[in-house]
Structure formats: structure tokens, C-alpha cells
Design a protein around this motif. Sequence first.
Motif, PDB file in Angstrom:
ATOM      1  N   ARG A 242      16.208  83.422  -6.561  1.00 19.01           N
ATOM      2  CA  ARG A 242      16.725  82.058  -6.441  1.00 19.01           C
ATOM      3  C   ARG A 242      16.204  81.459  -5.136  1.00 19.01           C
ATOM      4  O   ARG A 242      15.718  82.178  -4.246  1.00 19.01           O
ATOM      5  N   VAL A 243      16.269  80.165  -5.030  1.00 19.68           N
ATOM      6  CA  VAL A 243      15.848  79.492  -3.790  1.00 19.68           C
ATOM      7  C   VAL A 243      16.958  79.636  -2.769  1.00 19.68           C
ATOM      8  O   VAL A 243      18.113  79.255  -3.030  1.00 19.68           O
ATOM      9  N   THR A 244      16.630  80.193  -1.626  1.00 22.52           N
ATOM     10  CA  THR A 244      17.635  80.426  -0.589  1.00 22.52           C
ATOM     11  C   THR A 244      17.387  79.605   0.673  1.00 22.52           C
ATOM     12  O   THR A 244      18.305  79.431   1.478  1.00 22.52           O
ATOM     13  N   TYR A 245      16.161  79.115   0.876  1.00 24.39           N
ATOM     14  CA  TYR A 245      15.808  78.357   2.075  1.00 24.39           C
ATOM     15  C   TYR A 245      15.763  76.861   1.774  1.00 24.39           C
ATOM     16  O   TYR A 245      15.669  76.450   0.608  1.00 24.39           O
ATOM     17  N   ARG A 246      15.820  76.049   2.814  1.00 23.04           N
ATOM     18  CA  ARG A 246      15.544  74.614   2.731  1.00 23.04           C
ATOM     19  C   ARG A 246      14.323  74.351   3.592  1.00 23.04           C
ATOM     20  O   ARG A 246      14.367  74.462   4.818  1.00 23.04           O
ATOM     21  N   ILE A 247      13.206  74.021   2.958  1.00 22.53           N
ATOM     22  CA  ILE A 247      11.954  73.807   3.679  1.00 22.53           C
ATOM     23  C   ILE A 247      11.403  72.444   3.256  1.00 22.53           C
ATOM     24  O   ILE A 247      10.901  72.272   2.144  1.00 22.53           O
ATOM     25  N   GLY A 248      11.532  71.478   4.126  1.00 23.00           N
ATOM     26  CA  GLY A 248      11.084  70.130   3.820  1.00 23.00           C
ATOM     27  C   GLY A 248      11.639  69.147   4.827  1.00 23.00           C
ATOM     28  O   GLY A 248      12.085  69.521   5.909  1.00 23.00           O
ATOM     29  N   ASP A 249      11.618  67.871   4.472  1.00 17.37           N
ATOM     30  CA  ASP A 249      12.182  66.848   5.354  1.00 17.37           C
ATOM     31  C   ASP A 249      13.694  67.000   5.432  1.00 17.37           C
ATOM     32  O   ASP A 249      14.349  67.307   4.428  1.00 17.37           O
ATOM     33  N   PRO A 250      14.293  66.771   6.593  1.00 21.86           N
ATOM     34  CA  PRO A 250      15.747  66.916   6.712  1.00 21.86           C
ATOM     35  C   PRO A 250      16.483  65.761   6.052  1.00 21.86           C
ATOM     36  O   PRO A 250      15.928  64.681   5.830  1.00 21.86           O
ATOM     37  N   GLU A 251      17.724  65.989   5.731  1.00 18.42           N
ATOM     38  CA  GLU A 251      18.612  64.887   5.369  1.00 18.42           C
ATOM     39  C   GLU A 251      18.902  64.100   6.635  1.00 18.42           C
ATOM     40  O   GLU A 251      19.208  64.683   7.674  1.00 18.42           O
TER      41      GLU A 251
END
Length: 771
Positions: A242-251
Motif C-alpha cells: 500500500r502507499v505509505t508515504y506522501r511525496i509531492g506538493d504539500p497541502e
Amino acid sequence: MNLALLALTITAGAIVTSPLQAQDLPSEAEGPVVKDPANTIVVTGTRSAGRSALEAAVPVDVVSEEELNATGYADLNRALNFLEPSVNSPRAATTATAANTRPITLRGLSPDQTLVLVNGKRRHTNAVLNVNNSIGRGSAGVDLDTIPQNAIQRIEILRDGAAAQYGSDAIGGVVNIILKDDAQGASFELLGGITEEGDGLNGLASTSGGLPIGRGGHLTLSALVRAQEATNRAFVDQRFDRVTYRIGDPEASLFGGSVNFGLPLGDAELYGFGTVAQKISNNGAGFRVPGTSLLYPDGFLPVIEPHIWDGSGTLGISADLGGIALDLSQTYGRNEADFRVFDTVNVSLGLDSPTSFDSGGVTYEQYVTDFGVSRSLGLLAGGNIAAGAQYRRETYAIREGEPAASTGVGADGFAGFAPRRPVNEARDAFAFYLDAELRPIEALLIGGAVRYDEYDDSGGETTWRVSARADLTEGLALRGAIGTAFRAPSLQQQNFSAVQGALSAGQLVSVATLPVSDPIARALGAGDLRPERSRNYSAGIVLEPTPRLAFTLDAFHIQIDDRIALSEQLRGAAVNAILAGAGIVGFSQVRFFTNAVDTRTTGVEATARWSASLSPETRASMDVGFALYDTELESLRANPVLPTLPLLGEKSILFLTEAQPRDKLTVQAVVEHRSVSARAALTRFGTYTSQPLVETQTFDGGTSFDLSLSYALSSAIMLTAGVQNLFDDRPEEIADQARFIAATGGSFPTGEETPLGVNGRSYFVQLRGNF
């Protein structure tokens, strides 16, 4: 946040309350009108009046409000990144300090080696220091995101060392942001966008208007609100499927405003301007696996959320007394960031641990008093002479977080600020300068400047600069400059102290960043920081065969000695022994700032600009820019206390030398016909080399091709729709990811250095009006 409702409310208010008449767009009979920024009168790099960018003795680029709007990007950093070949704005995706504050770099140097001015006055830097493994590691630059984009009339980018004119930090160049000074009219913008994958929904609403005050004065007000949802390009974690990380532009959300006024008083003018901004954003730290805490049986992803308040104001008076121009001003700037971490735990507190923590905060303040005097010279073919003085006071403070955040091993993700000694520092600096330009003959311009700066914590420094321009024939000129520059160690670099999680050899560890005065840092090789010193050389050619066609080509060389860098994450038996002797259990690795390296940067920059009327109703223009850079390590000093522990390793050295694109190509083409216009833009980033995990890898920088189409709904309203990164180019993947499945699950699509960003193809719709 309901972006559409918010945007419509603000825009409706701006339209309803404005008593001003619509400002007509060009009629079909008149044909479209395109302003040429190259012919704009510039104020950066010279204290003489009435000189355009193409007439300058050093390279100056001008980016207009129209060009910024045309990109479709809601943040100033990204707009400049895809317009200017000399600018780099990497899109860090997981690092809290780099992803949530957005400085830029010039000529492949560090963010704090670029001086940022607003209306010619020094802008304060971030309180937040970038201590993550990303571009700008160890620097506190200026967050351009805190300056409302709709308040900007133009941006002047001086691509040359200019410390002799402006003081510390101007090693790579100067970015001067000129605010709107309208005395009438109003404008608004609504902008919305989303990525191809359906995340990253973002919206912006802004309005700006001008009023006349006094006799010939102006009062210009601008306001902006922006919000964006997070993007996530993390791969599936192969450990848990499953996807466990957040990799991208922040909220993120941003509220900003600005004011700019000028009030004539006979032969004098009282003026003032200021900006305010509040920014809240968050992004995920590293995923903590199941078993880390009983509070999160399935594991957890700590989220770090800085709340940033930023404000700046200038009040001044200028006068002309018998041909002598005087200017006196006072500027105040403040940047404050309070950090919160949630969806986390402090395992040292067991089941009694909170799941959110006040991690503390940092505050930076700057007071600048400027006085300048100048006058034109009637000698020979003319000239100008200027002199002045500056006083600057800076303060830097760290607010300690709640005890639960730093107790024991500390809160996962960010243990917060718990300095081993209180941090509330201040310093004073004085400067005096002399600046002159002379034309012995009409075709030859010679300039010179000398400046002395004295800092009460790092001593004095004299810098100088000599420039020249020779117009060989009409439309052909040679130009060049030689000079020195410097950058005093910032208060942030001298005093920052925090503990946070970071990757080390593919493993997640707790790392302490300590001030150079800390006994542990001293025991590991830290010493007092010295100013960076540089020598700058540049030479170029300007070719303007016709009024609608111009080329520039400039080569440069920048030698930087005693460059300040954040040390390697020192670890090993010697470090463990020192930490154990001090009773430290909250971190296992240590880093600090050091004057460890000398570097040499050489490069070539070229620009071309063309415009033409293809018919009475059709006009076309094209801008092309290219930059080529090479930064090399000249020397690396050994650790004076523990020679077996290098102060900088390969990863840290790459951040200084090769982790930014070696070359960059930008192309923008616009065709306008009656009420329709089309824009195509290409940005090609060259290769860069970094060490995202363990192996050193050379990445392809990627290419973004953007298209947009605009239609004038009326004489005052323009609708635009566009696509960014049309061909959905993505950053190159990390080569050695499979070796670290046990540590990261293979989650990272690329490193933090990508200038292209990880989002892929995006779409935007923009509605703009002028009244």
C-alpha cells in the motif's frame, strides 16, 4: 476550503466596489500590443536614471507581470523557474523546510547567495533554515511566496555579483521586485488547476487597485488568497502493499496583501510600501512501520505543519534639491514560523504519548535604515555619482516546543526545537558606499563602486566592482565587469538548533543540528564561522540588429572561498562516545555549519528576443534563453579535531556543485490575432548529479512543454485555458531503490532535487480582468 466560492466572493467584491471604468483591451482595428521587457527602464545594477535592460553594462533580465500571468502558475517561484534560464526552483517533495518555503537560486549557487530587493530595498530572509537533504541545504533564503504575485509590476534580475552596490549576499546576483504603483484602475484574477491524476486541486483569487492621492500621488492595494490540495506520487510500499508515504506538493493555503503609495510634497515625495502574508502548509515525514508504537498498530506517517507569518514595511522620503537626489528610508521585516507535528507519537512516553505536538518556532527580524545621495555629472559625455550609508539590525530567536515533543527520543518526524541553550541573538551592521558612472565619450560607459560593511559578529569587509560597456556600432556592444563580493554568516546558520528525522545510508535516524558554539559541536570539529568571499568576472556581447530583434551572450567566473555549508551527518564510534559522555539519548548523529570548502563556478548565458507584426491584426513574439553552468570543488578542509570524520561527504558536496541542472533552455512563443492569443513554452532542464539514497546518480532534468489559449470575452475580461507539461514528463527514478526496500519500501519516485517536479501533466483555467 471552498475555493470557487472564496474566489467568486473576493472578485465580486472587487468589481462591485470599484467605481472605475473598464480599461479596453486592444481593439481589432488597432491590433494587439505587446510590451517588450528588454526596453523597460531598469533601476537594478545602476544608480543612473533612464537606462533600459539592453543598455546596461551588466546582464539584467526583466520579467513583466504579463509574462508571469501567462505561465498559469499560482506561485512566483514556479513561474520564474519556467521563464528564466538562470533561475532554479527545485520542487522538494518530502522535506519540511524546503517543501514549505520556496526560495530560488541563481547561476547554480545557493539561495542565500542571491540578494532579494523589493522596490530597491533589502528583503528579509526566512526564519526557517533548510536543514534537509535538498537544494539550498544549510541556507535561509527569501521565500518569494510571501510576496503577492498580483502586486508585482515587474521583476529585474541582475546576473552579476553586486555586493559593492548592495552589500552581503549579492554573490550570484540580485532579484529586484518592483511593485505596482497604479493611481487608477483595478484588476482581478481567478485561477484554478488540477493534475492529470486528479489530485493537487488548487485555486487562487486576487485583486488589485489604485487610487490617486494628493497631487500626482498614488495608493495601490493588492490582496491574494490561494489554496492547494496535496499531490502524492509515492510508489506502493512493497513491504505492506500500500502507499505509505506522501511525496509531492504539500497541502497549503496562503493569504497575502500589499500596499504601495507615493505622495508628492513639492520637490520631495513621501513613499511607503509593505507586504503581509500568512502561509500554512504541511507534508509527510518518513513512514514509521508497524510496531513502532502500540498507538498505531498499522504504522503511521507523521505530518509536519509550519505556520508562517511574514510582514515587511518601508517608509521613506526622497527629494531633489538643486539637482541632488536624496533618499532616506526605514525598512522592517519579520518572518515567524511555528511548527506543529501531528499523526505521530513520542515512543519514550509509551501509551501516554500525545499524537500531536507543539514543536516550537523560529523568528527572524530585520531593521534597515538607508540613506543615499546622488547627482548627475556634466563631465565629458555625462555620468552619475552616488554615495550612501546603511545601518542594519537583525534578530533571531528560537521558541522551545512543548516538553513532550523533545523528551527522550522525541516526537517522531520532528522532535522540535529544544536548544541546549536559549537562542535569542541580535547583531548590528554598518555600511558605506560610493558608486560612480562616467561616459568619457557617448559610446563608452565606465562604472565603479566600493563599499565597506562592518558586522559586529564577523568583522569588516571591503568590496569593489568595475564595469564597462562599449557601443562599437549601432546595435553592437561589448560589456563586462570585475569585482568582489561577500556573504556574512547568517544568524540562522550561527544559532540554529533542532532535532529531526533524516535518511542516512537509507535508514531513518534522529539528527541534531547544533550551533557552532555548542560544546558537542566543538568537540566534533566546529569553529567560528567566517564570511564567504568571492571574486566575480564577466564579459558579454549585446547585438540588436533591429528594434525587434536582440541577442545577448555573457560568460562569467565566480570563485567563492570559505563557503559556508552544513556539515555531513557525523556518526560512528567517536560521535557515539562524545554523545554518551554528555548523556545524550535523543539523537545519534550530529551536524553543524562550517567554512569547509572553496568552489569555482563558470558559465555562459544567452538570450534572444524577437517580435513582429505579421499583419495589422496579428503579432508574434518569441523569447529564448539558455544557460550552462559548471561548479567544481576547489578545496575541502579536513576536520581539525577528528581528521577521520570528514566535514563534508559526497552527498553534501554534490548539493554545492552538481545537484542543480548543468544547463537549461527556455523558449516562449506567443501569437495574437484579434481577440485570440496562443502561447507555447518549452523548458528543458539539463542533467544533474545527486545521491538520494547511497549511490551517486546522474539524472535527466526533464522537459516541460506548455500550451495555453486565451480569448477576450470583452474589452476588459480575458479567459485562458492551458496545459502544463503536456507530454507528462516525469523525473528519472532512483536507480538503487531496490537495495533499500527494508528501509523505505521502494516508495521514492526520485530525489528532492528535481526542477521539473513530480506532479506530471496539469491543467489550469484563468479569468483575468482590468478595469
